[in-house]
Design a protein around this motif. Structure first.
Motif, PDB file in Angstrom:
ATOM      1  N   TYR A  44       0.860  -1.176   0.000  1.00 38.95           N
ATOM      2  CA  TYR A  44       0.000   0.000   0.000  1.00 38.95           C
ATOM      3  C   TYR A  44       0.900   1.231   0.000  1.00 38.95           C
ATOM      4  O   TYR A  44       1.323   1.721   1.041  1.00 38.95           O
ATOM      5  CB  TYR A  44      -0.893  -0.025   1.232  1.00 38.95           C
ATOM      6  CG  TYR A  44      -1.878   1.122   1.347  1.00 38.95           C
ATOM      7  CD1 TYR A  44      -2.149   1.966   0.261  1.00 38.95           C
ATOM      8  CD2 TYR A  44      -2.558   1.365   2.532  1.00 38.95           C
ATOM      9  CE1 TYR A  44      -3.045   3.001   0.359  1.00 38.95           C
ATOM     10  CE2 TYR A  44      -3.463   2.397   2.647  1.00 38.95           C
ATOM     11  CZ  TYR A  44      -3.699   3.216   1.562  1.00 38.95           C
ATOM     12  OH  TYR A  44      -4.600   4.252   1.675  1.00 38.95           O
ATOM     13  N   THR A 260      -6.760  -3.206   3.204  1.00 41.63           N
ATOM     14  CA  THR A 260      -7.220  -3.452   4.576  1.00 41.63           C
ATOM     15  C   THR A 260      -6.024  -3.475   5.521  1.00 41.63           C
ATOM     16  O   THR A 260      -6.123  -3.979   6.637  1.00 41.63           O
ATOM     17  CB  THR A 260      -7.980  -4.789   4.650  1.00 41.63           C
ATOM     18  OG1 THR A 260      -7.135  -5.838   4.176  1.00 41.63           O
ATOM     19  CG2 THR A 260      -9.252  -4.740   3.827  1.00 41.63           C
ATOM     20  N   VAL A 261      -4.906  -2.924   5.056  1.00 38.83           N
ATOM     21  CA  VAL A 261      -3.681  -2.860   5.855  1.00 38.83           C
ATOM     22  C   VAL A 261      -3.308  -1.394   6.057  1.00 38.83           C
ATOM     23  O   VAL A 261      -3.851  -0.498   5.397  1.00 38.83           O
ATOM     24  CB  VAL A 261      -2.527  -3.618   5.164  1.00 38.83           C
ATOM     25  CG1 VAL A 261      -2.858  -5.088   5.040  1.00 38.83           C
ATOM     26  CG2 VAL A 261      -2.212  -3.016   3.791  1.00 38.83           C
ATOM     27  N   GLY A 265       1.839  -1.301   4.426  1.00 32.38           N
ATOM     28  CA  GLY A 265       1.640  -2.732   4.635  1.00 32.38           C
ATOM     29  C   GLY A 265       1.472  -3.475   3.327  1.00 32.38           C
ATOM     30  O   GLY A 265       1.220  -2.887   2.268  1.00 32.38           O
ATOM     31  N   GLN A 266       1.614  -4.800   3.402  1.00 31.41           N
ATOM     32  CA  GLN A 266       1.499  -5.617   2.193  1.00 31.41           C
ATOM     33  C   GLN A 266       0.052  -6.028   1.961  1.00 31.41           C
ATOM     34  O   GLN A 266      -0.627  -6.548   2.842  1.00 31.41           O
ATOM     35  CB  GLN A 266       2.375  -6.861   2.286  1.00 31.41           C
ATOM     36  CG  GLN A 266       2.401  -7.660   0.986  1.00 31.41           C
ATOM     37  CD  GLN A 266       3.363  -8.831   1.030  1.00 31.41           C
ATOM     38  OE1 GLN A 266       3.683  -9.331   2.097  1.00 31.41           O
ATOM     39  NE2 GLN A 266       3.837  -9.262  -0.136  1.00 31.41           N
ATOM     40  N   ILE A 267      -0.409  -5.790   0.751  1.00 37.03           N
ATOM     41  CA  ILE A 267      -1.752  -6.193   0.326  1.00 37.03           C
ATOM     42  C   ILE A 267      -1.654  -7.574  -0.303  1.00 37.03           C
ATOM     43  O   ILE A 267      -0.856  -7.786  -1.220  1.00 37.03           O
ATOM     44  CB  ILE A 267      -2.326  -5.186  -0.689  1.00 37.03           C
ATOM     45  CG1 ILE A 267      -2.410  -3.783  -0.068  1.00 37.03           C
ATOM     46  CG2 ILE A 267      -3.683  -5.637  -1.199  1.00 37.03           C
ATOM     47  CD1 ILE A 267      -2.698  -2.698  -1.081  1.00 37.03           C
TER      48      ILE A 267
END
Length: 318
Positions: A44, A260-261, A265-267
């Motif tokens: 993200y 949703t992170v 963050g990693q999606i």
């Protein structure tokens, strides 16, 4: 069913990291063929403030100099925000860094920096709150302020002296950045010279629901009047060339990614079932994939580390 994989090696080298090209080993004839997203792994990292979006300018107005002309010597400082992914707190830190560079702060008796204004999230009101503070002066200083301050070495006032009047620095929100904060275009806070601006005057200008003054300290607090749009691209669309969809404009969009992170963050996106999209019949030697923002324009992505799996099927395999 056939699977194709796109990664950073397929990204077009324009620095935007939002366009990928997959070249087939040989030209392929597609007839009654369908394509779907199987999996997306990426970080993200698409920007919410940039020159391309047009929301990368903010400014503030400050009284420079220790002589009191009439009107005072007000100078506006423009800050060009580097392209990036910002939270409200990080923009506030950028403002404070600029105040330090320009000498627009004082140091209290405890050794803490006193900045002219700050920006914070007000979760209760679902708003962005801007607080401007009275800068001490030789006249009109609010009674609730400490008696002594120390000026920094790069203070604009001669010899580190106080200005001749107390005042509040003014923040200015030009068009587009105002949407980020939820304020009207060209919003400008009040200068509050000599702590003379009354609550009633502020309410006439900004509305009683969105402004409050602490007369003892000269602090004025403002609330955004509309919902802040801190993340204008809360979702991104995945668009693929050569899609045959007569019901959509643009017809190329085949998937939507909603993080949703947390930022950075990693999606790991894996649809529960394939949403098949028909390919235009013809012979191709490549497919192009583009990440689009809410406004359907390509969105700049900072981190090129990504992996996208697409699957292709013929009608008789569905």
């Amino acid at each position: 069913m056939r699977t194709i994989v796109l990664n950073r090696g397929n990204i077009e080298p324009d620095g935007e990291n939002n366009k990928l090209t997959y070249k087939f080993p040989n030209s392929v004839l597609f007839r009654d063929s369908y394509i779907a997203v199987s999996q997306v792994n990426m970080f993200y990292s698409w920007v919410n403030i940039s020159q391309e979006i047009g929301n990368n300018i903010i400014s503030y107005t400050f009284w420079d100099g220790d002589i009191a002309p009439s009107p005072p010597n007000l100078i506006t400082y423009t800050i060009t925000i580097p392209d990036g992914l910002y939270e409200v707190a990080s923009l506030n830190s950028l403002l404070q860094f600029t105040f330090i560079e320009n000498g627009h702060y004082f140091i209290d008796s405890g050794g803490d920096n006193i900045y002219p204004l700050d920006i914070e999230v007000n979760p209760t009101r679902y708003a962005i709150q801007i607080n401007t503070y009275s800068f001490p002066g030789t006249t009109g200083q609010p009674a609730g302020l400490p008696a002594t301050y120390t000026a920094p070495s790069n203070s604009p006032y001669t010899g580190g002296a106080l200005p001749t009047q107390s005042f509040n620095a003014q923040i200015n929100l030009p068009p587009d950045i105002n949407i980020f904060f939820g304020y009207i275009a060209n919003f400008q806070s009040d200068a509050n010279f000599n702590n003379a601006t009354t609550q009633a005057t502020l309410e006439l200008t900004y509305s009683a629901n969105y402004v409050e003054k602490d007369t003892a300290t000269g602090t004025i607090s403002y609330l955004s009047s509309t919902s802040p749009d801190v993340k204008p691209n809360s979702s991104v669309y995945l668009a693929v060339s050569n899609i045959d969809n007569i019901y959509a404009q643009p017809s190329s969009i085949i998937y939507s990614i909603t993080p949703t992170v947390a930022i950075g963050g990693q999606i790991a996106e894996k649809p529960p079932q394939f949403a098949w999209n028909k390919l235009i019949e013809g012979t191709y030697n490549q497919l192009r994939l583009t990440f689009l923002g809410i406004d359907l324009n390509p969105v700049k992505i900072l981190d090129p580390n990504m992996s996208i799996l697409l699957v292709i099927k013929d009608r008789n395999e569905l």
